[in-house]
Design a protein around this motif. Structure first.
Motif, PDB file in Angstrom:
ATOM      1  N   GLU A  10       1.007  -1.446  -0.020  1.00 35.99           N
ATOM      2  CA  GLU A  10       0.040   0.193   0.429  1.00 35.99           C
ATOM      3  C   GLU A  10       0.956   1.351  -0.116  1.00 35.99           C
ATOM      4  O   GLU A  10       2.261   1.151   0.320  1.00 35.99           O
ATOM      5  N   PRO A  53       2.641   2.346   5.483  1.00 32.74           N
ATOM      6  CA  PRO A  53       1.256   2.042   5.261  1.00 32.74           C
ATOM      7  C   PRO A  53       0.299   0.532   5.868  1.00 32.74           C
ATOM      8  O   PRO A  53       1.544   0.061   6.714  1.00 32.74           O
ATOM      9  N   GLY A  56       1.343  -4.727   4.888  1.00 33.82           N
ATOM     10  CA  GLY A  56       0.824  -5.929   3.668  1.00 33.82           C
ATOM     11  C   GLY A  56       1.990  -7.100   3.969  1.00 33.82           C
ATOM     12  O   GLY A  56       1.544  -7.772   4.606  1.00 33.82           O
ATOM     13  N   SER A 148       4.474   0.329  -4.187  1.00 29.95           N
ATOM     14  CA  SER A 148       2.920   0.657  -4.494  1.00 29.95           C
ATOM     15  C   SER A 148       2.564   1.825  -5.423  1.00 29.95           C
ATOM     16  O   SER A 148       3.260   2.375  -5.627  1.00 29.95           O
TER      17      SER A 148
END
Length: 161
Positions: A10, A53, A56, A148
Motif C-alpha cells: 500500500e 502503510p 501488507g 505501491s
C-alpha cells in the motif's frame, strides 16, 4: 491462495512537510552567473514525514521519493510579455508551454530512503516555489520489486527575504 504472489504494498499515508529551512549555497560559479541561474543563492531544505502503510503481505524495504517543481508550467508568461506583436501571442505561448512541460518532466528528481525510515530531507529546492512530491512504498518478493501507487503532496517552499 497460499501460493499466489503477494500483492504490491500500500502507499504510505499522511505525507506532510514538518520543517523548512534556508540553506546558503556557496557556488563555485561566477556570482553573476549563479544569480541569473537561480535568481538567488538561497536554497530550501524541506523535511518530509509520512506514515507507513498498513501491514501488507510483505515488509517495507524502502520508499521512493520523487519531486518536481511546478514553476516550469508557468514559464510561458514571460515569453508573452516579451512579444511586442500582439497577433503572434498565441503561437509562441503554445510552443513555450510545450517546451516548459517537457522541461518539467526532465526536471523531476528522485531518491530512495535507506530502509523503512519515514522521514527525509529534500535539499536544494528553490525558495517560494510550488512542488509536487510523491512517495511510493517498495517491497521485494524474491528478486521482484513491487511498488505501491504514488501518494502525492503539493507544497510551496518558504520565501527567502
Amino acid at each position: 491462495l497460499l501460493w499466489s504472489d503477494p500483492s504490491p504494498p500500500e502507499p504510505p499515508t499522511n505525507i506532510r512537510v514538518s520543517n523548512q529551512s534556508l540553506e546558503w549555497v556557496d557556488s563555485q560559479l561566477a556570482p553573476e552567473f549563479t544569480e541569473r541561474l537561480t535568481g538567488s543563492r538561497a536554497k530550501v531544505a524541506v523535511l518530509l514525514h509520512w506514515e507507513p502503510p498498513r501491514e501488507g503481505d510483505l515488509p517495507v524495504h524502502n520508499y521512493r521519493i520523487t519531486w518536481m517543481s511546478r514553476h516550469a508550467h508557468t514559464t510561458h508568461k514571460h515569453t508573452v510579455q516579451e512579444q511586442p506583436h500582439t497577433e503572434h501571442i498565441n503561437k509562441p505561448m503554445r510552443t513555450a508551454h510545450l517546451k516548459a512541460q517537457e522541461q518539467g518532466k526532465r526536471e523531476s528528481s528522485s531518491t530512495l530512503t535507506h530502509g523503512a525510515q519515514t522521514e527525509l530531507w529534500l535539499q536544494g529546492l528553490l525558495p517560494a516555489t510550488s512542488y509536487v512530491v510523491s512517495v511510493q512504498t517498495v517491497a521485494y518478493w524474491g528478486q521482484k520489486r513491487l511498488r505501491s501507487h504514488r501518494a502525492q503532496l503539493f507544497f510551496t517552499t518558504i520565501i527567502h527575504e
